[in-house]
Design an enzyme around this catalytic site. Structure first.
Site, short mmCIF file in Angstrom:
data_model
loop_
_atom_site.label_atom_id
_atom_site.label_comp_id
_atom_site.label_asym_id
_atom_site.label_seq_id
_atom_site.Cartn_x
_atom_site.Cartn_y
_atom_site.Cartn_z
N PRO A 263 6.67 -5.92 -10.73
CA PRO A 263 7.54 -5.17 -11.65
C PRO A 263 7.51 -5.81 -13.03
CG PRO A 263 8.85 -6.47 -10.12
CD PRO A 263 7.44 -6.60 -9.67
N VAL A 265 8.20 -6.54 -16.92
CA VAL A 265 9.20 -6.46 -17.99
C VAL A 265 8.57 -7.08 -19.22
CG1 VAL A 265 11.45 -7.24 -18.80
CG2 VAL A 265 11.17 -6.59 -16.42
N ASP A 439 6.69 -11.06 -14.50
CA ASP A 439 6.95 -10.49 -13.19
C ASP A 439 8.43 -10.69 -12.87
OD1 ASP A 439 7.16 -9.83 -10.50
OD2 ASP A 439 5.28 -10.82 -9.93
N HIS A 440 9.16 -9.57 -12.78
CA HIS A 440 10.62 -9.65 -12.61
C HIS A 440 11.01 -10.13 -11.21
CE1 HIS A 440 14.55 -9.30 -14.10
NE2 HIS A 440 14.41 -8.19 -14.82
N ARG A 441 10.05 -10.20 -10.28
CA ARG A 441 10.35 -10.80 -8.99
C ARG A 441 10.53 -12.31 -9.12
NH1 ARG A 441 5.18 -8.99 -5.67
NH2 ARG A 441 4.30 -9.92 -7.57
#
Length: 469
Positions: A263, A265, A439-441
């Site tokens: 994901p 951002v 990576d928003h994880r």
């Protein structure tokens, strides 16, 4: 003694490679480690050295063929005694966990292993035919020359007899000739150096009317499309079709996988980099540093290495299979490089250990090697964070896509001289926009923003780097 050389795993774990060009022909006497061919994988063009000293007796593929790892590539007559493999034969690929983890094809005891067999061969082991130019044999053609040519022979109605020698040219010219469907073995060099130029290829193509004839796939028996460079006077041509392969295919697959797995951002920050510009100018004026070409990319790379030490989440990866977050205690800094073959991202190993001058030299070396198409496969593996310089194209900002397996990528934009608030007044300053995708994880908004601010602070005031550890 007859010896067959099988295509080895080139250190990437990839199951196949495309033969770009032979550097030898049947009947040539070859020395140990002499380059015999150029092959292209999904990541790089690789020169294959000869594992034997002897005479070439057979070439088992042609330019444009896709060859499975483990397939017979070339045969030698090494004389009456068993050959001594090249010293390079025992060197294994430097890429970690690639060749070792893949099944190895069977090999005879006397057959050397140049860079380590890894990926298992698929299918029958025979080369797959890629779309190639073919035309009906012309009665006037010198068949001896065509059969001895070390490239993909093409017969035209007007053929110039040439001595049996390997054509001399550069990689861009070979690529251009391949696009036009011209065999360099039939092209005369106009210059005294004997090197075939782009102009020589164009002149030959215009003279013989080089046009790609319909080609039929050897397995499906269906017509296949081939990339054709339209002639300047080709009326009515509204489209050009280019096969998706090599670096372009690999890049596309990696970007799609990244975009739909991690994901993304992206956060932006515009910063006054006048102090960095002044630092670079002073370093370039130093006679002891004039050969190092220190630029804003090197300063940004140093800033990133320092900021990653404070924000390790940006220097980690998401291991889905193990269910773990892997935090790296080193920085393998990827440098995105635009080349004629597509985008490649070689990385600087242990970049955190290098000073500003060493980083500048490393970036310059990676870029020159990438543009020459000589980047080693291992140099594009194992990156932990990447930088892309969109400013060299005059672009202010963008939303870069994260390199698969990494947590973030920083895009640096063009340096603009523009009005800016400085010490309570408006002044002309050097301004640049930074764009960080993460990576928003692995990284939340606060971590990503703090990292970007730290990088910007160093570019705003390079002296602040003395405060970081």
């Amino acid at each position: 003694m007859a010896q067959d050389f099988h295509l080895p795993d080139l250190g990437e774990g990839l199951p196949e490679a495309e033969l770009v060009q032979w550097q030898v022909a049947v009947g040539d006497t070859v020395a140990l480690n002499q380059t015999i061919a150029e092959v292209e994988t999904a990541k790089a063009v690789v020169e294959l050295p000869s594992p034997y000293a002897g005479t070439v007796t057979a070439l088992h593929a042609e330019a444009g063929d896709v060859i499975a790892v483990g397939s017979v590539l070339i045969s030698f007559d090494t004389g009456g005694t068993a050959p001594t493999p090249s010293p390079a034969a025992s060197v294994e690929a430097s890429a970690p966990d690639t060749a070792a983890s893949a099944p190895a094809p069977p090999a005879t005891a006397s057959e050397p292993n140049l860079v380590g067999y890894g990926a298992a061969p698929r299918g029958t082991g025979r080369p797959q035919r890629r779309a190639r130019v073919a035309a009906s044999p012309a009665p006037a053609a010198d068949t001896a020359v065509l059969e001895a040519a070390p490239h993909d022979a093409i017969q035209f109605a007007d053929v110039v007899e040439r001595p049996l020698e390997r054509p001399r040219s550069t990689p861009p010219v070979r690529k251009f000739a391949k696009q036009l469907g011209v065999d360099l073995a039939l092209v005369e060099a106009s210059g005294a150096s004997g090197v075939i130029t782009r102009a020589d290829v164009e002149a030959y193509a215009e003279r013989v009317g080089a046009v790609a004839a319909p080609v039929v796939d050897s397995e499906s028996r269906e017509p296949v499309e081939r990339f054709e460079l339209p002639a300047p006077d080709s009326a009515g041509e509204r489209t050009t079709r280019t096969p998706i392969r090599g670096v372009r295919r690999m890049t596309a697959e990696a970007m799609v996988r990244s975009a739909f797995t991690a994901p993304h951002v992206t956060t932006f920050l515009t910063v006054d980099v006048t102090a960095t510009s002044e630092l670079i100018a002073s370093l370039r004026a130093d006679r002891q540093l004039q050969d190092h070409r220190i630029g804003v990319m090197a300063v940004a790379a140093k800033a990133v290495c320092l900021a990653l030490a404070r924000h390790p989440g940006l220097n980690s990866k998401w291991d889905e299979d193990a269910g773990e977050i892997v935090e790296h205690h080193y920085v393998n800094l990827g440098i995105a490089a635009a080349t004629g073959r597509g985008l490649v991202v070689p990385n600087i190993r242990d970049a955190q250990e290098l000073n500003l001058v060493e980083l500048a030299d490393a970036i310059r070396g990676l870029a020159e090697t990438a543009r020459a198409g000589k980047t080693a496969p291992a140099d594009m593996m194992g990156g932990t964070f990447s930088i892309t310089n969109v400013g060299v194209f005059g672009v202010d900002a963008g939303t870069p896509i994260i390199n698969p397996g990494e947590a973030g990528i920083l895009a640096i934009g063009a340096v603009r001289r523009q009005p800016w608030e400085h010490r309570g007044e408006i002044a002309l300053r050097d301004v640049m926009t930074l764009a960080l995708s993460f990576d928003h994880r692995l990284v939340d908004g606060e971590q990503g923003s703090r990292f970007l601010v730290d990088v910007a602070d160093i570019l705003r005031e390079p002296g602040r780097a003395m405060l970081l550890r």
